[in-house]
Design a protein around this motif. Sequence first.
Motif, short mmCIF file in Angstrom:
data_model
loop_
_atom_site.label_atom_id
_atom_site.label_comp_id
_atom_site.label_asym_id
_atom_site.label_seq_id
_atom_site.Cartn_x
_atom_site.Cartn_y
_atom_site.Cartn_z
N ARG A 183 1.07 -1.02 0.12
CA ARG A 183 0.11 0.00 -0.07
C ARG A 183 0.63 1.25 0.02
NH1 ARG A 183 -2.64 3.33 4.26
NH2 ARG A 183 -1.75 1.86 5.75
N ASP A 184 0.42 2.26 -0.73
CA ASP A 184 1.09 3.73 -0.71
C ASP A 184 0.65 4.22 0.52
OD1 ASP A 184 2.35 5.99 -1.19
OD2 ASP A 184 1.04 6.38 -3.11
N VAL A 185 1.43 4.10 1.57
CA VAL A 185 1.11 5.03 2.76
C VAL A 185 1.27 6.37 2.96
CG1 VAL A 185 1.71 2.93 4.17
CG2 VAL A 185 3.32 4.41 3.69
N ALA A 186 2.11 6.87 1.61
CA ALA A 186 2.38 8.43 1.60
C ALA A 186 1.21 9.14 0.88
CB ALA A 186 3.69 8.59 0.71
N ASN A 187 0.12 8.25 0.37
CA ASN A 187 -1.07 8.98 -0.09
C ASN A 187 -1.73 9.68 0.83
OD1 ASN A 187 -3.60 9.58 -1.44
ND2 ASN A 187 -3.57 7.48 -2.78
N PRO A 188 -1.99 11.01 0.57
CA PRO A 188 -2.55 11.86 1.76
C PRO A 188 -4.05 11.49 1.52
CG PRO A 188 -2.23 13.22 -0.42
CD PRO A 188 -1.59 11.95 -0.61
N ASP A 189 -4.44 10.76 0.76
CA ASP A 189 -5.94 10.39 0.65
C ASP A 189 -6.12 8.99 1.26
OD1 ASP A 189 -8.67 9.64 0.31
OD2 ASP A 189 -8.76 11.07 -1.51
N TYR A 190 -6.15 8.76 2.44
CA TYR A 190 -6.28 7.36 2.93
C TYR A 190 -7.23 6.70 2.27
CZ TYR A 190 -7.16 3.56 6.52
OH TYR A 190 -7.06 2.40 7.00
N HIS A 191 -8.47 6.70 2.24
CA HIS A 191 -9.48 5.98 1.54
C HIS A 191 -8.99 5.56 0.00
CE1 HIS A 191 -12.01 5.68 5.00
NE2 HIS A 191 -12.10 7.04 5.03
N ALA A 192 -8.59 6.76 -0.69
CA ALA A 192 -8.09 6.40 -2.02
C ALA A 192 -7.09 5.74 -1.97
CB ALA A 192 -7.98 7.63 -2.61
N GLY A 193 -6.15 5.90 -1.22
CA GLY A 193 -5.08 4.75 -1.39
C GLY A 193 -5.29 3.45 -0.82
N VAL A 194 -6.17 3.13 0.19
CA VAL A 194 -6.60 1.84 0.41
C VAL A 194 -7.52 1.21 -0.79
CG1 VAL A 194 -7.92 0.45 1.69
CG2 VAL A 194 -6.69 2.20 2.95
N ASP A 195 -8.30 1.81 -1.46
CA ASP A 195 -9.02 1.57 -2.45
C ASP A 195 -7.88 1.11 -3.67
OD1 ASP A 195 -11.80 1.81 -1.62
OD2 ASP A 195 -12.07 3.70 -2.32
N ALA A 196 -7.10 1.80 -4.17
CA ALA A 196 -5.88 1.18 -5.05
C ALA A 196 -5.49 0.36 -4.76
CB ALA A 196 -5.12 2.73 -5.38
N TRP A 197 -5.12 -0.13 -3.39
CA TRP A 197 -4.37 -1.12 -2.74
C TRP A 197 -5.19 -2.62 -3.18
CZ3 TRP A 197 -4.12 -2.60 2.83
CH2 TRP A 197 -3.19 -3.85 3.06
N HIS A 198 -6.48 -2.32 -2.85
CA HIS A 198 -7.37 -3.59 -2.77
C HIS A 198 -7.71 -3.87 -4.15
CE1 HIS A 198 -9.33 -2.70 1.17
NE2 HIS A 198 -8.28 -2.99 1.59
N ASP A 199 -7.74 -2.95 -5.00
CA ASP A 199 -7.70 -3.17 -6.62
C ASP A 199 -6.41 -3.75 -7.07
OD1 ASP A 199 -10.14 -1.80 -6.91
OD2 ASP A 199 -9.09 0.06 -7.56
N ALA A 200 -5.46 -3.54 -6.52
CA ALA A 200 -4.16 -4.14 -6.79
C ALA A 200 -4.24 -5.84 -6.30
CB ALA A 200 -2.97 -3.53 -6.35
N ILE A 201 -4.60 -5.79 -5.21
CA ILE A 201 -4.73 -7.17 -4.50
C ILE A 201 -5.70 -7.90 -5.27
CG2 ILE A 201 -5.25 -8.43 -2.64
CD1 ILE A 201 -4.21 -6.08 -0.77
N ALA A 202 -6.73 -7.65 -5.80
CA ALA A 202 -7.68 -8.22 -6.36
C ALA A 202 -7.12 -8.75 -7.54
CB ALA A 202 -8.82 -7.65 -6.53
N GLU A 203 -6.30 -7.91 -8.52
CA GLU A 203 -5.86 -8.47 -9.56
C GLU A 203 -4.84 -9.62 -9.43
OE1 GLU A 203 -6.30 -7.49 -12.90
OE2 GLU A 203 -8.21 -6.60 -12.01
N VAL A 204 -4.06 -9.49 -8.37
CA VAL A 204 -3.21 -10.63 -8.19
C VAL A 204 -3.94 -12.11 -7.73
CG1 VAL A 204 -1.40 -11.37 -6.66
CG2 VAL A 204 -1.51 -9.17 -7.52
N TRP A 205 -5.00 -11.74 -7.14
CA TRP A 205 -5.87 -13.04 -6.78
C TRP A 205 -6.41 -13.61 -7.91
CZ3 TRP A 205 -9.80 -12.04 -2.01
CH2 TRP A 205 -9.12 -11.81 -0.95
N LYS A 206 -6.91 -12.61 -8.88
CA LYS A 206 -7.55 -13.40 -10.11
C LYS A 206 -6.51 -13.74 -10.83
CE LYS A 206 -8.17 -10.20 -13.36
NZ LYS A 206 -8.85 -9.17 -14.27
#
Length: 250
Positions: free
Chosen positions: A70-93
């Motif tokens: 996760r990009d912890v430097a992203n000032p928008d916490y929720h946007a950063g978490v959403d992007a991280w979850h998207d990336a994890i979902a792609e790896v799962w798939k």
Amino acid sequence: MIDLFLIGIGTGNPDHLTVQAIKALNAADLVMIPRKGTAKADLADLRRAICAEVVTNPATRIAEFDLPVRDVANPDYHAGVDAWHDAIAEVWKDTILAQIGQSGRVALLVWGDPSLYDSTLRIAGRVGSDLAISVRVIPGITSLQALTASHAIPINEIGSPFIVTTGRRLRDDGWPECVDTVAVMLDGECSFQSVPPAGVTIWWGAYVGMEEEIILSGPLGETAQKIIATRAEARARHGWIMDIYILRRG
């Protein structure tokens, strides 16, 4: 159709596995194990050890994947978490398709339980937007249950409510209204330091349920610095830490 089993494995003790969880693991065509880097290699090692101990079905395949960071430097916490979850979902798939294609039974071992401050179900929903999946949750022992068991305390007073929150919310918003008991998770900054200590007791634990378990308790004013020092030493020794605590007033 992919049948996705999200299996709560407790907090590090293989004995925490339920019979239902063991049956689900042995019914799986594929068990996926996330790798979180060398600093958290213990977590993958534990999942491997659980599979080695309880999976007896020779047809069950084990596949590991690298968990995106996760990009912890992203000032928008929720946007950063959403992007991280998207990336994890792609790896799962990608892992599922590479290992078993578009049909079969897949198991993911979830630290603690998928219901409590865990995003596995949200990530599974993202995978479901690209693959036909059905999701089934096998509940596990949560870190909160393991903490209260280690300290041999109830989570609440008689007839009284409690709140489960995060360190960030405790630090930013203060003690939640209308409750005397607060369980705090996901706190990397020892946010109990922001609480006026008079009349407050803390029950703290790290690595609860594991061989490395450490627990401390006492009046907050007397125990806070001991917890801070113990936590720092444990994190330096292991390279990672998972901890949780309960605060109670009165």
